[in-house]
Design an enzyme around this catalytic site. Structure first.
Site, PDB file in Angstrom:
ATOM      1  N   CYS A 134       0.875  -1.186  -0.017  1.00  0.00           N
ATOM      2  CA  CYS A 134       0.167  -0.124  -0.106  1.00  0.00           C
ATOM      3  C   CYS A 134       0.832   1.103  -0.074  1.00  0.00           C
ATOM      4  CB  CYS A 134      -1.022  -0.053   1.177  1.00  0.00           C
ATOM      5  SG  CYS A 134      -2.116  -1.332   1.350  1.00  0.00           S
TER       6      CYS A 134
ATOM      7  N   HIS B 297      -1.735   7.179   4.447  1.00  0.00           N
ATOM      8  CA  HIS B 297      -0.680   6.115   4.564  1.00  0.00           C
ATOM      9  C   HIS B 297       0.732   6.676   4.099  1.00  0.00           C
ATOM     10  CE1 HIS B 297      -0.807   1.450   4.563  1.00  0.00           C
ATOM     11  NE2 HIS B 297      -0.879   1.934   5.687  1.00  0.00           N
TER      12      HIS B 297
END
EC number: 3.1.6.4
Length: 522
Positions: free
Chosen positions: A78, A141
């Site tokens: 990710c 993130h």
């Protein structure tokens, strides 16, 4: 015309065309909407052959736009993938990697100390030069400490979380993940934003959808060009869906989540059409990495005919669903065989805005507009990294593996398998196998599942090796790695007391700071 002038002229003509203006009019650059899914696989869409055909809106988006069957992530996990999208640069360049050899290259758990470096040019920062208002909805993130906040890196608005929706935690050994509105937290996952792990019910996709719709309406009313980065948590495990979608799919809970995503994308595209701004809005749909087969079947998706999944540099971990949609500009119903990368969205977005990419650094992203608007194909390599190691490269139809590895025998014996039911002898290895002198080479057109490497003695193998070798040598010779951001962990930097926690009575006491090298699994 000189190359720079040609590029400038191309962007100017594009912007004027998109706005429907001649030279006498003031150009209005197109809106840019990037829809980034989390762990969605290439094979999860009907248009890519998913047999239950439960994605009518995405299938229609492809029918009205352009499909990219050979579109790649920059990393099989990710965070590095997202850093690559927003900087146009490989994670090895922008720092989103670890020097722990062949490590899974970091999903940035809460204890990660690093984040997006200040010296990196992040897409919304550059789009400001063209007057864009930018919002991120969903998962950031790229670092959760204050200096890495998305509003410090060009975004004007944020609704979402700094980390994935793992949990629930006890708020003693580990805090629950906060949800932010702009600068301050407004709650935490599993608390103000409930996720029922037993039933799979959560309203998060609907909340994120409404944030997107509201932002689009506000910017259209204000007549301002906008950049919307819709990076929702679905379909990452633990998989969830809102109540109206639970139990509606033939594919179980994961399919429920996919159906809700499909419905949400349909509503976003319908709003653009209702507001009569669809012909001035570029939309691109993709995923950050391949489906997590380790979580299948109920918590993971499908990578179609490709080998393995998330966390590997086989095709299933790196090749993504990808659809471009721009009514009246991108020819409908087309398929582009351009080798594409998530990093191309950075360069393409700048081109849409009439901006040139930064010239003071290497930009790995390619401008896809010639492919989308004119059918032009550009020969380029796709590099596959895991940690700080170049694992493979694709050039044309051929892919050369310099290292193979899925996950360790120790994990495999514990039931952790990144390639369930896909054992390929000598390819899906559980030890780190080096092939740098004689790489394993596959023809992805004939063998998309990477099951039958070319014979080392064949003329085809030798011809491909001669093509690939100088490309890799030049890449490695000129590569200047960024400072690794994912090496150091410290429990004290977790989301104990995010900005705004005091207003909610949600501040937690952090432990003593004890920074150490992260223990990345192999």
């Amino acid at each position: 015309m000189a190359p720079v002038a040609a590029a400038t002229g191309w962007r100017l003509l594009l912007v004027l065309s998109a706005a429907g203006l001649g030279a006498a009019g003031a150009p209005q650059p197109p809106n840019i909407l990037l829809l980034l899914m989390d762990d969605m696989g290439w094979g999860d869409l009907g248009i890519y052959g998913e047999p239950s055909r439960e994605t009518p809106n995405l299938d229609r988006m492809a029918a009205e736009g352009m499909l990219f069957p050979s579109f790649y992530s920059a990393n099989p996990l990710c965070s590095p993938s997202r850093a690559a999208l927003l900087t146009g640069r490989l994670p090895i360049r922008n720092g989103f990697y670890t020097t722990n050899r062949h490590a899974r290259n970091a999903y940035t758990p809460q204890e990660i100390v690093g984040g997006i470096p200040d010296q990196e040019h992040v897409l919304p920062e550059l789009l400001k030069e063209a007057g864009y208002v930018s919002k991120i909805v969903g998962k950031w993130h790229l670092g959760h400490r204050p200096q890495f906040h998305p509003l410090k890196h060009g975004f004007d608005e944020w609704f979402g979380s700094p980390n994935c929706h793992f949990g629930p935690y006890d708020n003693r050994a580990r805090p629950n993940i906060p949800v932010y509105r702009d600068w301050e937290m407004v709650g935490r996952y599993y608390e103000e934003f409930p996720i029922n792990l037993k039933t799979g019910e959560a309203n998060l996709t609907q909340v994120y959808l409404q944030e997107a719709l509201d932002f689009i309406k506000r910017q259209q009313a204000a007549q301002r060009p906008f950049f919307l980065y819709w990076a929702i948590d679905a379909t990452h495990a633990p998989v969830y869906a809102s109540r109206p979608f639970l139990g509606t799919s033939q594919r179980g809970r994961y399919g429920d989540a996919v159906r809700e995503i499909d419905n949400s994308v349909g509503k976003i595209l319908s709003l653009l059409q209702d507001l009569r701004i669809s012909e001035n809005t570029f939309v691109f749909f993709t995923s950050d990495n391949g489906a997590a087969l380790i979580s299948a079947p109920n918590q993971g998706g499908s990578n179609g005919p490709f080998l393995c999944g998330k966390q590997t540099t086989f095709e299933g971990g790196m090749r993504e669903p990808a659809i471009a949609w721009w009514p009246g500009r991108i020819p409908a119903g087309r398929v582009s065989h351009q080798l594409g990368s998530i990093m191309d969205l950075f360069t393409t977005s700048l081109s849409l805005a009439g901006l040139a990419p930064p010239s003071d650094r290497v930009i790995d992203g390619l401008d896809l507009l010639p492919a989308m608007l004119g059918g032009q194909l550009t020969d380029r390599p796709i590099f596959y990294y895991r940690g700080d190691t170049l694992m493979a490269v694709t050039l044309g139809q051929y892919k050369a593996h310099f290292w193979t590895w899925t996950n360790s025998w120790e994990e495999f014996r514990q039931g952790i398998d990144f390639c369930p039911g896909q054992n390929v002898s000598g390819v899906t290895t559980h030890t780190q196998e080096e092939h740098t002198k004689l790489p394993l080479i596959f023809h992805l057109g004939r063998d998309p599942g990477e099951r039958f490497p070319l014979s080392f003695a064949s003329t085809e193998y030798l011809d491909v090796l001669q093509r690939v070798t100088p490309v890799v040598q030049q890449h490695q010779k000129t590569l200047v790695p960024g400072q690794p951001q994912l090496n150091v962990c410290d429990r004290a930097v977790m989301n104990w007391a995010p900005p705004g926690c005091e207003k909610l009575g949600k501040c937690l006491t952090p432990p003593e700071s004890t920074p150490k090298k992260c223990s990345w699994p192999h």
